[in-house]
Design a protein around this motif. Structure first.
Motif, PDB file in Angstrom:
ATOM      1  N   TRP A  74     -23.585  -5.217  12.417  1.00  0.00           N
ATOM      2  CA  TRP A  74     -23.687  -4.442  10.867  1.00  0.00           C
ATOM      3  C   TRP A  74     -22.421  -5.109   9.870  1.00  0.00           C
ATOM      4  O   TRP A  74     -22.651  -5.162   8.711  1.00  0.00           O
ATOM      5  CB  TRP A  74     -23.109  -3.012  11.299  1.00  0.00           C
ATOM      6  CG  TRP A  74     -22.010  -2.682  11.900  1.00  0.00           C
ATOM      7  CD1 TRP A  74     -21.972  -2.596  13.255  1.00  0.00           C
ATOM      8  CD2 TRP A  74     -20.750  -2.602  11.275  1.00  0.00           C
ATOM      9  NE1 TRP A  74     -20.546  -2.531  13.737  1.00  0.00           N
ATOM     10  CE2 TRP A  74     -19.866  -2.251  12.534  1.00  0.00           C
ATOM     11  CE3 TRP A  74     -20.330  -2.325  10.125  1.00  0.00           C
ATOM     12  CZ2 TRP A  74     -18.517  -1.930  12.255  1.00  0.00           C
ATOM     13  CZ3 TRP A  74     -18.843  -2.268   9.900  1.00  0.00           C
ATOM     14  CH2 TRP A  74     -18.174  -1.934  11.136  1.00  0.00           C
ATOM     15  N   LEU A  75     -21.183  -5.594  10.521  1.00  0.00           N
ATOM     16  CA  LEU A  75     -20.494  -6.114   9.569  1.00  0.00           C
ATOM     17  C   LEU A  75     -20.789  -7.357   9.048  1.00  0.00           C
ATOM     18  O   LEU A  75     -20.617  -7.841   7.912  1.00  0.00           O
ATOM     19  CB  LEU A  75     -19.045  -6.267  10.557  1.00  0.00           C
ATOM     20  CG  LEU A  75     -17.599  -6.651   9.606  1.00  0.00           C
ATOM     21  CD1 LEU A  75     -17.476  -5.662   8.658  1.00  0.00           C
ATOM     22  CD2 LEU A  75     -16.624  -6.893  10.440  1.00  0.00           C
ATOM     23  N   MET A  76     -21.841  -7.977  10.002  1.00  0.00           N
ATOM     24  CA  MET A  76     -22.178  -9.457   9.714  1.00  0.00           C
ATOM     25  C   MET A  76     -23.142  -9.414   8.459  1.00  0.00           C
ATOM     26  O   MET A  76     -23.114  -9.953   7.512  1.00  0.00           O
ATOM     27  CB  MET A  76     -22.694 -10.195  10.722  1.00  0.00           C
ATOM     28  CG  MET A  76     -23.368 -11.695  10.429  1.00  0.00           C
ATOM     29  SD  MET A  76     -24.179 -12.378  12.001  1.00  0.00           S
ATOM     30  CE  MET A  76     -24.945 -11.196  12.776  1.00  0.00           C
ATOM     31  N   ALA A  77     -23.899  -8.381   8.612  1.00  0.00           N
ATOM     32  CA  ALA A  77     -24.812  -8.024   7.424  1.00  0.00           C
ATOM     33  C   ALA A  77     -24.221  -7.476   6.177  1.00  0.00           C
ATOM     34  O   ALA A  77     -24.728  -8.187   5.079  1.00  0.00           O
ATOM     35  CB  ALA A  77     -25.749  -7.307   7.838  1.00  0.00           C
ATOM     36  N   LEU A  85     -22.520  -9.032   0.789  1.00  0.00           N
ATOM     37  CA  LEU A  85     -21.540  -9.352  -0.417  1.00  0.00           C
ATOM     38  C   LEU A  85     -21.529 -10.829  -0.702  1.00  0.00           C
ATOM     39  O   LEU A  85     -21.857 -11.098  -1.915  1.00  0.00           O
ATOM     40  CB  LEU A  85     -20.196  -9.000  -0.022  1.00  0.00           C
ATOM     41  CG  LEU A  85     -20.219  -7.384   0.277  1.00  0.00           C
ATOM     42  CD1 LEU A  85     -18.717  -7.113   1.035  1.00  0.00           C
ATOM     43  CD2 LEU A  85     -20.278  -6.733  -1.022  1.00  0.00           C
ATOM     44  N   ILE A  86     -21.624 -11.646   0.217  1.00  0.00           N
ATOM     45  CA  ILE A  86     -21.976 -13.310  -0.032  1.00  0.00           C
ATOM     46  C   ILE A  86     -22.909 -13.448  -0.943  1.00  0.00           C
ATOM     47  O   ILE A  86     -22.966 -14.134  -2.047  1.00  0.00           O
ATOM     48  CB  ILE A  86     -21.615 -14.025   0.832  1.00  0.00           C
ATOM     49  CG1 ILE A  86     -20.086 -13.955   1.604  1.00  0.00           C
ATOM     50  CG2 ILE A  86     -21.983 -15.533   0.825  1.00  0.00           C
ATOM     51  CD1 ILE A  86     -20.047 -14.554   3.192  1.00  0.00           C
ATOM     52  N   GLY A  87     -24.160 -12.954  -0.528  1.00  0.00           N
ATOM     53  CA  GLY A  87     -25.515 -13.327  -1.010  1.00  0.00           C
ATOM     54  C   GLY A  87     -25.453 -12.663  -2.708  1.00  0.00           C
ATOM     55  O   GLY A  87     -26.009 -13.342  -3.557  1.00  0.00           O
ATOM     56  N   MET A  88     -24.812 -11.501  -3.034  1.00  0.00           N
ATOM     57  CA  MET A  88     -24.817 -11.009  -4.278  1.00  0.00           C
ATOM     58  C   MET A  88     -23.794 -11.975  -5.056  1.00  0.00           C
ATOM     59  O   MET A  88     -24.186 -12.046  -6.220  1.00  0.00           O
ATOM     60  CB  MET A  88     -24.182  -9.485  -4.039  1.00  0.00           C
ATOM     61  CG  MET A  88     -24.097  -8.756  -5.438  1.00  0.00           C
ATOM     62  SD  MET A  88     -23.572  -7.012  -5.393  1.00  0.00           S
ATOM     63  CE  MET A  88     -21.959  -7.344  -4.709  1.00  0.00           C
TER      64      MET A  88
END
Length: 88
Positions: free
Chosen positions: A37-40, A45-48
């Protein structure tokens, strides 16, 4: 060759902006396999951030195409027009 719709291009790029960091974290950081869940969350956040920095032109193209399709559609009658027409 036929040009791809701008909305499809933007959607694919946004998905890649999420899936590539997700795959990198999955492969190179084994601690994230336990805390998926932390990875997702980090991947989102990185994708945004990537999309805000690098995908402004595809977003503008997609928005422009949506606006052109919506403005080409005939306008629906308003509520006032419908009410005035039925009270004759």
């Amino acid at each position: 060759m036929k040009k791809l719709p701008p909305l499809l291009v933007y959607t694919v790029l946004r998905l890649l902006a999420f899936l590539v960091p997700l795959a990198i974290m999955w492969l190179f950081f084994p601690i994230f396999r336990e805390y998926w869940w932390l990875m997702a969350l980090f991947a989102a956040l990185i994708g945004m951030s990537i999309s805000l920095l690098f995908l402004r032109a595809p977003l503008s193209d997609a928005s422009r195409s949506i606006h052109e399709r919506r403005s080409a559609r005939p306008a629906a009658p308003s509520d006032e027009d419908v009410e005035d027409g039925t009270q004759g």
